[in-house]
Design a protein around this motif. Structure first.
Motif, short mmCIF file in Angstrom:
data_model
loop_
_atom_site.label_atom_id
_atom_site.label_comp_id
_atom_site.label_asym_id
_atom_site.label_seq_id
_atom_site.Cartn_x
_atom_site.Cartn_y
_atom_site.Cartn_z
N LEU A 17 -4.83 -4.08 16.34
CA LEU A 17 -2.79 -4.96 16.31
C LEU A 17 -2.26 -4.25 16.81
CD1 LEU A 17 -4.17 -8.00 14.05
CD2 LEU A 17 -4.86 -8.18 16.46
N GLY A 18 -2.17 -2.68 16.49
CA GLY A 18 -1.06 -2.30 16.13
C GLY A 18 -0.17 -1.93 15.22
N LEU A 19 -0.62 -2.68 14.00
CA LEU A 19 0.41 -2.59 13.06
C LEU A 19 -0.20 -1.70 12.10
CD1 LEU A 19 -1.73 -6.68 12.20
CD2 LEU A 19 0.57 -5.78 13.67
N ARG A 20 0.94 -1.48 11.24
CA ARG A 20 1.32 -0.08 10.40
C ARG A 20 0.99 -0.44 9.20
NH1 ARG A 20 7.53 1.58 8.36
NH2 ARG A 20 6.78 4.33 8.41
N ASP A 21 1.07 -0.95 8.43
CA ASP A 21 0.93 -0.99 6.66
C ASP A 21 -0.06 -1.83 6.44
OD1 ASP A 21 3.36 0.85 6.23
OD2 ASP A 21 4.73 -1.06 5.88
N ILE A 22 -1.17 -0.84 5.29
CA ILE A 22 -2.43 -1.67 5.17
C ILE A 22 -1.92 -1.53 3.69
CG2 ILE A 22 -4.44 -1.39 4.37
CD1 ILE A 22 -4.25 0.22 7.16
N SER A 23 -2.41 -2.81 2.54
CA SER A 23 -1.68 -2.83 1.88
C SER A 23 -2.25 -3.26 0.79
CB SER A 23 -0.51 -4.12 2.10
OG SER A 23 0.19 -4.43 1.08
N LEU A 24 -3.00 -2.62 -0.43
CA LEU A 24 -3.96 -2.54 -0.61
C LEU A 24 -3.73 -2.88 -2.69
CD1 LEU A 24 -4.80 1.25 0.37
CD2 LEU A 24 -6.23 -1.42 1.07
N TRP A 25 -4.63 -4.41 -3.18
CA TRP A 25 -4.82 -4.92 -4.29
C TRP A 25 -6.46 -5.16 -5.35
CZ3 TRP A 25 -6.13 -9.40 -6.46
CH2 TRP A 25 -5.73 -8.91 -7.84
N PHE A 26 -5.73 -4.11 -5.54
CA PHE A 26 -7.36 -4.71 -6.89
C PHE A 26 -7.21 -5.21 -7.56
CE2 PHE A 26 -6.91 -0.38 -3.58
CZ PHE A 26 -8.68 -0.44 -2.82
N PRO A 78 -6.50 -6.28 3.11
CA PRO A 78 -7.89 -6.23 2.34
C PRO A 78 -8.12 -6.98 1.89
CG PRO A 78 -6.91 -4.10 2.75
CD PRO A 78 -5.63 -4.71 2.50
N ASN A 79 -9.37 -8.00 1.38
CA ASN A 79 -9.90 -9.29 0.19
C ASN A 79 -10.62 -7.88 -0.17
OD1 ASN A 79 -10.40 -10.66 -1.59
ND2 ASN A 79 -9.45 -12.18 -0.45
N VAL A 80 -10.87 -6.80 -1.96
CA VAL A 80 -12.20 -7.28 -2.02
C VAL A 80 -11.55 -7.79 -3.35
CG1 VAL A 80 -12.68 -4.92 -0.60
CG2 VAL A 80 -10.70 -4.86 -2.56
N PHE A 81 -11.41 -8.91 -3.73
CA PHE A 81 -11.93 -9.17 -5.24
C PHE A 81 -12.20 -10.99 -5.29
CE2 PHE A 81 -8.05 -11.79 -3.64
CZ PHE A 81 -7.59 -11.54 -3.08
N GLN A 82 -13.25 -11.51 -4.26
CA GLN A 82 -12.94 -12.54 -4.13
C GLN A 82 -14.19 -13.21 -3.53
OE1 GLN A 82 -10.57 -15.16 -2.08
NE2 GLN A 82 -12.32 -16.39 -1.60
#
Ligand code: RM4
Ligand code: MN
Ligand code: MN
Length: 398
Positions: free
Chosen positions: A138-147, A100-104
């Motif tokens: 999309l059948g994807l496993r990992d949600i990678s979070l950077w804040f 996800p992109n919660v910085f831009q």
């Protein structure tokens, strides 16, 4: 010196089990805070990013998945996921983790989940939940979070309050995980915030992941530590607690430099791989870790930088896989310091490249991935096809 067949076999098996995910943004034009140096061959669409990643996978055989950044790859969120799986397949790769992109966006000036404005926290939450939905569809496993959340000046942010908002937000996101999905919480000590960062180190990421729920883990970006910090000890502690979810690989000399892996300190990466392999040997269980690259290539050619990174990762992983664990354990128990340390040094100084070439040959892969890429004509073709579009892109800092 030729390697013993036992050593070559250990390397072969290690490489069979080693895969590393490529970041879609590593193929795109990115810059420093002072400007972008436009590369004529850079990718600017998800199709081009998959295509480039597919070429890297084709010559290395080790990177079947591509990490996607929601705002950059799906600018309209859920609406733009379209036929992304089919697109990836056409280029011989698959979609990997969702970032996800919660910085831009402009409203994140004072933070996302930690923003004092409830409406911004809500906007961030909506984006995070949409990202989880993208991963599910999309059948994807990992949600990678950077804040990027943090503050620049003492006294300007309520640090404890912000922590609570993060706990709530991450718990809510965790509630949306389906099946075997995981969320990976990344930490970073500074930049863009220069006084405090809400998730500033592995301890903070660990506590937030724990409070979020059982499917949350910590993500270690090798560039996100203060200089001289013992990263492999962090890795080992997370492993012991079942909290190590994945890596963002890159190298650095000063801060979060995002240089190619092992370019500055290959022994650092070797030591990390060693702790993982030693853990696996001691526990007879395979650590469930998502290995990912997180680099931005400003000066090196993007595709060559990526191939070089994957080759380096394979080499260092192979070296870590030939440490004599029984001998090491004995040396540790007896406090035979020189003997124990020599186990690591011996493995690190072994030239594993002939065994990697054998491994590649046995899998129908080129023995020299870089040369094979250079001979393929791919770079010349994409340079021709993309240079006009890239030249039109802006490069200025201000
Ligand atoms: C950050 C961090 C994140 C990456 C962004 C682009 O420094 O490493 O993982 O998504 O950069
Ligand atoms: Mn990262
Ligand atoms: Mn980073």
């Amino acid at each position: 010196m030729t390697l013993s067949s036992k050593t070559a076999d250990m390397i072969h098996r290690a490489l069979d089990s080693f895969q590393v995910e490529l970041p879609s943004w590593g193929f795109a034009n990115t810059g420093t805070r002072f400007g972008k140096f436009i590369q004529p061959a850079a990718a600017s669409s998800i199709d081009e990013k998959f295509s480039d990643a597919g070429q890297v996978h084709k010559v290395t055989g080790a990177c079947p998945t591509v990490a996607l950044h929601v705002l950059w790859d799906f600018p309209d969120g859920l609406k733009s996921i379209g036929n992304v799986n089919a697109l990836a397949e056409r280029h011989g790769v698959r979609a990997g983790s969702i970032n996800p992109n919660v910085f831009q966006d402009q409203h994140y000036k004072y933070g996302s989940l930690g923003n004092p404005d409830a409406s911004v926290r809500k906007a961030a939450m909506t984006h995070l939940l949409d990202s989880a939905e993208i991963a599910t569809r999309l059948g994807l496993r990992d949600i990678s979070l950077w804040f990027a959340d943090g503050s620049n000046y003492p006294g300007t942010a309520n640090i404890r309050q912000r922590r609570k908002w993060f706990e709530q937000g991450l718990q809510e996101l965790h509630g949306r995980l389906q099946g075997d999905q995981r969320m990976l919480v990344e930490y970073k000590p500074f930049e863009p915030a220069f006084y405090h960062t809400d998730i500033g180190d592995w301890g903070m990421a660990y506590l937030l992941a724990k409070s979020a729920g059982p499917r949350a883990r910590v993500l270690v970006d090798t560039g996100h530590h203060y200089l001289s910090q013992n990263i492999e000890q962090i890795v080992d502690w997370l492993l012991a607690d079942g909290m190590l979810g994945g890596f963002h690989f890159n190298d650095r000399r000063y801060a979060d430099d995002d240089l190619t892996l092992g370019s500055i300190d290959p022994y650092q990466i070797f030591r990390i791989f060693h702790e993982i392999r030693f853990f696996e040997w001691e526990t007879s269980q395979r650590a469930d870790i998502a290995y990912m690259v997180d680099q931005s290539h400003n000066l090196k050619g993007k595709m060559e930088a990526m191939i070089q990174t994957v080759m380096t990762a394979q080499e260092l992983y192979a070296k870590a896989s030939i440490v004599d664990h029984a001998k090491l354990a004995e040396g540790q128990t007896k406090c035979a310091l020189v003997d124990a340390e020599t186990c690591l040094k011996d493995a690190f100084s072994t030239d594993v490249r002939p065994a990697i070439r054998d491994w590649a040959r046995s899998h129908g892969l080129p023995e020299d991935p870089m040369d094979s890429f250079r001979q393929s004509g791919y770079l010349e073709r994409i340079t021709r096809e993309r240079s006009q579009k890239n030249a039109a892109a802006g490069s200025s800092y201000a």
